[in-house]
Design a protein around this motif. Structure first.
Motif, PDB file in Angstrom:
ATOM      1  N   THR A  77       0.685  -1.171   0.035  1.00  0.00           N
ATOM      2  CA  THR A  77      -0.139   0.069   0.063  1.00  0.00           C
ATOM      3  C   THR A  77       0.953   1.274   0.079  1.00  0.00           C
ATOM      4  O   THR A  77       1.705   1.260   0.963  1.00  0.00           O
ATOM      5  CB  THR A  77      -0.847  -0.091   1.319  1.00  0.00           C
ATOM      6  OG1 THR A  77      -2.071  -1.068   0.706  1.00  0.00           O
ATOM      7  CG2 THR A  77      -1.678   1.110   1.310  1.00  0.00           C
ATOM      8  N   PRO A  78       0.672   2.230  -0.871  1.00  0.00           N
ATOM      9  CA  PRO A  78      -0.256   2.026  -1.950  1.00  0.00           C
ATOM     10  C   PRO A  78       0.368   1.475  -3.225  1.00  0.00           C
ATOM     11  O   PRO A  78       1.520   1.726  -3.192  1.00  0.00           O
ATOM     12  CB  PRO A  78      -0.528   3.378  -2.458  1.00  0.00           C
ATOM     13  CG  PRO A  78       0.539   4.227  -1.866  1.00  0.00           C
ATOM     14  CD  PRO A  78       1.136   3.648  -0.739  1.00  0.00           C
ATOM     15  N   GLY A  79      -0.074   0.636  -3.707  1.00  0.00           N
ATOM     16  CA  GLY A  79       0.624   0.050  -5.099  1.00  0.00           C
ATOM     17  C   GLY A  79       0.406   1.001  -6.101  1.00  0.00           C
ATOM     18  O   GLY A  79      -0.546   1.767  -6.370  1.00  0.00           O
ATOM     19  N   THR A  80       1.487   0.988  -6.948  1.00  0.00           N
ATOM     20  CA  THR A  80       1.325   1.997  -7.867  1.00  0.00           C
ATOM     21  C   THR A  80       1.300   1.552  -9.339  1.00  0.00           C
ATOM     22  O   THR A  80       1.961   0.224  -9.665  1.00  0.00           O
ATOM     23  CB  THR A  80       2.926   2.692  -7.948  1.00  0.00           C
ATOM     24  OG1 THR A  80       2.857   3.647  -6.564  1.00  0.00           O
ATOM     25  CG2 THR A  80       3.065   3.748  -9.223  1.00  0.00           C
ATOM     26  N   ILE A  81       0.505   2.203 -10.149  1.00  0.00           N
ATOM     27  CA  ILE A  81       0.349   1.697 -11.432  1.00  0.00           C
ATOM     28  C   ILE A  81       0.914   2.817 -12.410  1.00  0.00           C
ATOM     29  O   ILE A  81       0.422   3.844 -12.462  1.00  0.00           O
ATOM     30  CB  ILE A  81      -1.162   1.407 -12.016  1.00  0.00           C
ATOM     31  CG1 ILE A  81      -1.924   0.197 -11.112  1.00  0.00           C
ATOM     32  CG2 ILE A  81      -1.181   1.213 -13.301  1.00  0.00           C
ATOM     33  CD1 ILE A  81      -3.182   0.079 -11.045  1.00  0.00           C
ATOM     34  N   ASP A  82       1.832   2.433 -13.007  1.00  0.00           N
ATOM     35  CA  ASP A  82       2.699   3.641 -13.694  1.00  0.00           C
ATOM     36  C   ASP A  82       2.143   3.904 -15.134  1.00  0.00           C
ATOM     37  O   ASP A  82       1.309   3.113 -15.795  1.00  0.00           O
ATOM     38  CB  ASP A  82       4.343   3.160 -14.226  1.00  0.00           C
ATOM     39  CG  ASP A  82       4.955   2.991 -13.021  1.00  0.00           C
ATOM     40  OD1 ASP A  82       4.812   4.058 -11.898  1.00  0.00           O
ATOM     41  OD2 ASP A  82       5.734   2.076 -12.716  1.00  0.00           O
ATOM     42  N   ALA A  83       2.147   5.127 -15.660  1.00  0.00           N
ATOM     43  CA  ALA A  83       1.477   5.474 -16.886  1.00  0.00           C
ATOM     44  C   ALA A  83       1.936   4.748 -18.113  1.00  0.00           C
ATOM     45  O   ALA A  83       1.023   4.430 -19.046  1.00  0.00           O
ATOM     46  CB  ALA A  83       1.983   6.958 -17.215  1.00  0.00           C
ATOM     47  N   ASP A  84       2.998   4.080 -18.116  1.00  0.00           N
ATOM     48  CA  ASP A  84       3.577   2.984 -19.217  1.00  0.00           C
ATOM     49  C   ASP A  84       3.058   1.592 -19.139  1.00  0.00           C
ATOM     50  O   ASP A  84       3.280   0.864 -19.825  1.00  0.00           O
ATOM     51  CB  ASP A  84       5.137   3.473 -19.478  1.00  0.00           C
ATOM     52  CG  ASP A  84       6.024   3.000 -18.389  1.00  0.00           C
ATOM     53  OD1 ASP A  84       5.457   2.798 -17.140  1.00  0.00           O
ATOM     54  OD2 ASP A  84       7.109   2.957 -18.586  1.00  0.00           O
ATOM     55  N   TYR A  85       2.278   1.346 -17.996  1.00  0.00           N
ATOM     56  CA  TYR A  85       1.909  -0.160 -17.658  1.00  0.00           C
ATOM     57  C   TYR A  85       0.889  -0.420 -18.457  1.00  0.00           C
ATOM     58  O   TYR A  85      -0.269   0.505 -18.552  1.00  0.00           O
ATOM     59  CB  TYR A  85       1.653  -0.382 -16.263  1.00  0.00           C
ATOM     60  CG  TYR A  85       1.280  -1.695 -15.794  1.00  0.00           C
ATOM     61  CD1 TYR A  85       1.945  -2.898 -16.243  1.00  0.00           C
ATOM     62  CD2 TYR A  85      -0.138  -2.075 -15.522  1.00  0.00           C
ATOM     63  CE1 TYR A  85       1.629  -4.040 -15.723  1.00  0.00           C
ATOM     64  CE2 TYR A  85      -0.578  -3.173 -15.016  1.00  0.00           C
ATOM     65  CZ  TYR A  85       0.170  -4.192 -15.366  1.00  0.00           C
ATOM     66  OH  TYR A  85      -0.234  -5.575 -15.158  1.00  0.00           O
ATOM     67  N   ARG A  86       0.878  -1.368 -19.267  1.00  0.00           N
ATOM     68  CA  ARG A  86      -0.473  -1.920 -19.918  1.00  0.00           C
ATOM     69  C   ARG A  86      -0.787  -3.220 -19.520  1.00  0.00           C
ATOM     70  O   ARG A  86      -1.960  -3.657 -20.364  1.00  0.00           O
ATOM     71  CB  ARG A  86       0.027  -1.775 -21.411  1.00  0.00           C
ATOM     72  CG  ARG A  86       0.004  -0.449 -21.988  1.00  0.00           C
ATOM     73  CD  ARG A  86      -0.988   0.637 -21.864  1.00  0.00           C
ATOM     74  NE  ARG A  86      -0.697   1.790 -22.371  1.00  0.00           N
ATOM     75  CZ  ARG A  86      -0.271   3.060 -21.757  1.00  0.00           C
ATOM     76  NH1 ARG A  86      -0.032   2.807 -20.537  1.00  0.00           N
ATOM     77  NH2 ARG A  86       0.017   4.143 -22.304  1.00  0.00           N
ATOM     78  N   GLY A  87      -0.563  -3.870 -18.524  1.00  0.00           N
ATOM     79  CA  GLY A  87      -0.968  -5.131 -18.103  1.00  0.00           C
ATOM     80  C   GLY A  87      -2.449  -4.955 -17.266  1.00  0.00           C
ATOM     81  O   GLY A  87      -2.748  -4.002 -17.029  1.00  0.00           O
ATOM     82  N   GLU A  88      -2.890  -6.156 -17.056  1.00  0.00           N
ATOM     83  CA  GLU A  88      -4.154  -6.033 -16.116  1.00  0.00           C
ATOM     84  C   GLU A  88      -3.959  -5.345 -14.929  1.00  0.00           C
ATOM     85  O   GLU A  88      -2.836  -5.786 -14.121  1.00  0.00           O
ATOM     86  CB  GLU A  88      -4.882  -7.492 -15.991  1.00  0.00           C
ATOM     87  CG  GLU A  88      -6.067  -7.512 -15.131  1.00  0.00           C
ATOM     88  CD  GLU A  88      -6.601  -8.808 -15.143  1.00  0.00           C
ATOM     89  OE1 GLU A  88      -7.828  -8.943 -14.684  1.00  0.00           O
ATOM     90  OE2 GLU A  88      -5.884  -9.858 -15.544  1.00  0.00           O
ATOM     91  N   VAL A  89      -4.839  -4.658 -14.357  1.00  0.00           N
ATOM     92  CA  VAL A  89      -4.820  -4.224 -13.101  1.00  0.00           C
ATOM     93  C   VAL A  89      -5.059  -5.248 -12.024  1.00  0.00           C
ATOM     94  O   VAL A  89      -6.189  -5.911 -12.179  1.00  0.00           O
ATOM     95  CB  VAL A  89      -5.876  -2.924 -13.007  1.00  0.00           C
ATOM     96  CG1 VAL A  89      -5.664  -2.396 -11.247  1.00  0.00           C
ATOM     97  CG2 VAL A  89      -5.466  -1.737 -13.755  1.00  0.00           C
ATOM     98  N   LYS A  90      -4.253  -5.740 -11.091  1.00  0.00           N
ATOM     99  CA  LYS A  90      -4.608  -6.661 -10.069  1.00  0.00           C
ATOM    100  C   LYS A  90      -4.351  -6.011  -8.941  1.00  0.00           C
ATOM    101  O   LYS A  90      -3.515  -4.997  -8.707  1.00  0.00           O
ATOM    102  CB  LYS A  90      -3.744  -7.882 -10.418  1.00  0.00           C
ATOM    103  CG  LYS A  90      -3.891  -8.373 -11.646  1.00  0.00           C
ATOM    104  CD  LYS A  90      -3.009  -9.839 -11.807  1.00  0.00           C
ATOM    105  CE  LYS A  90      -3.543 -10.469 -13.272  1.00  0.00           C
ATOM    106  NZ  LYS A  90      -2.689 -11.753 -13.422  1.00  0.00           N
ATOM    107  N   VAL A  91      -4.970  -6.688  -7.948  1.00  0.00           N
ATOM    108  CA  VAL A  91      -5.054  -6.160  -6.487  1.00  0.00           C
ATOM    109  C   VAL A  91      -4.265  -7.225  -5.510  1.00  0.00           C
ATOM    110  O   VAL A  91      -4.927  -8.392  -5.469  1.00  0.00           O
ATOM    111  CB  VAL A  91      -6.246  -5.698  -5.827  1.00  0.00           C
ATOM    112  CG1 VAL A  91      -6.169  -5.226  -4.498  1.00  0.00           C
ATOM    113  CG2 VAL A  91      -6.791  -4.622  -6.937  1.00  0.00           C
ATOM    114  N   LEU A  92      -3.355  -6.772  -4.861  1.00  0.00           N
ATOM    115  CA  LEU A  92      -2.529  -7.753  -3.914  1.00  0.00           C
ATOM    116  C   LEU A  92      -3.246  -7.801  -2.548  1.00  0.00           C
ATOM    117  O   LEU A  92      -2.857  -6.685  -1.906  1.00  0.00           O
ATOM    118  CB  LEU A  92      -1.055  -7.492  -3.768  1.00  0.00           C
ATOM    119  CG  LEU A  92      -0.254  -8.558  -2.955  1.00  0.00           C
ATOM    120  CD1 LEU A  92      -0.349  -9.916  -3.472  1.00  0.00           C
ATOM    121  CD2 LEU A  92       1.075  -8.134  -3.012  1.00  0.00           C
ATOM    122  N   LEU A  93      -3.979  -8.427  -2.368  1.00  0.00           N
ATOM    123  CA  LEU A  93      -4.880  -8.491  -0.816  1.00  0.00           C
ATOM    124  C   LEU A  93      -3.921  -9.504   0.172  1.00  0.00           C
ATOM    125  O   LEU A  93      -3.548 -10.544  -0.324  1.00  0.00           O
ATOM    126  CB  LEU A  93      -6.230  -8.949  -1.242  1.00  0.00           C
ATOM    127  CG  LEU A  93      -7.222  -8.023  -1.957  1.00  0.00           C
ATOM    128  CD1 LEU A  93      -8.566  -8.536  -1.834  1.00  0.00           C
ATOM    129  CD2 LEU A  93      -7.102  -6.653  -1.307  1.00  0.00           C
TER     130      LEU A  93
END
Length: 144
Positions: A77-93
């Motif tokens: 937390t917080p997980g970061t999704i960068d502007a150049d990432y194109r993979g699936e958004v996944k959540v590490l619970l």
């Protein structure tokens, strides 16, 4: 701001719960329920793929209700999704409780906050300017 999104799942797109909410709810996009055992961590798919504008990130954060009521939180937390990432958004619970937690399809599992950021460069110097705080950290102000 408009964010391009591909929804390869069967859930609705993330949305703000209220006019002044900072985060949009992310939902589990799964074919069958997942049991998250105590102290277990799992990567939960959302079915979403996003393209953020340069200079922005998406922060994946816990939902306060899941944390308080069930001990379920986002591990990095917080997980970061960068502007150049194109993979699936996944959540590490992770399940910090002593009981199993069942994640159902469509359940709101995290929130996503879109935030602007800056790129910095380092300038090597021999010493830093003095401040009142100085090197104090980790509880240096004591208990009030």
């Amino acid at each position: 701001m408009k964010i391009k999104v591909v929804n390869r799942g069967h859930q609705q797109l993330p949305e703000y719960a209220t006019e002044q909410s900072a985060g949009m709810d992310l939902r589990a996009n799964i074919d069958e329920a997942i049991t998250l055992h105590p102290m277990e961590r799992r990567l939960i798919p959302t079915g979403l793929y996003i393209a953020l504008p340069a200079g922005y990130e998406a922060q994946v954060r816990p939902r306060s209700g899941l944390a308080l009521k069930h001990g379920i939180t986002v591990l990095n937390t917080p997980g970061t999704i960068d502007a150049d990432y194109r993979g699936e958004v996944k959540v590490l619970l992770v399940n910090f409780s002593t009981e199993d937690f069942i994640i159902n399809d469509g359940e709101r599992i995290a929130q996503m906050v879109i935030a602007r950021h800056e790129h910095a460069t380092f300038e090597v110097v021999d010493e830093l300017d003095a401040t009142e705080r100085g090197a104090g950290g980790y509880g240096h102000t004591g208990v009030k």
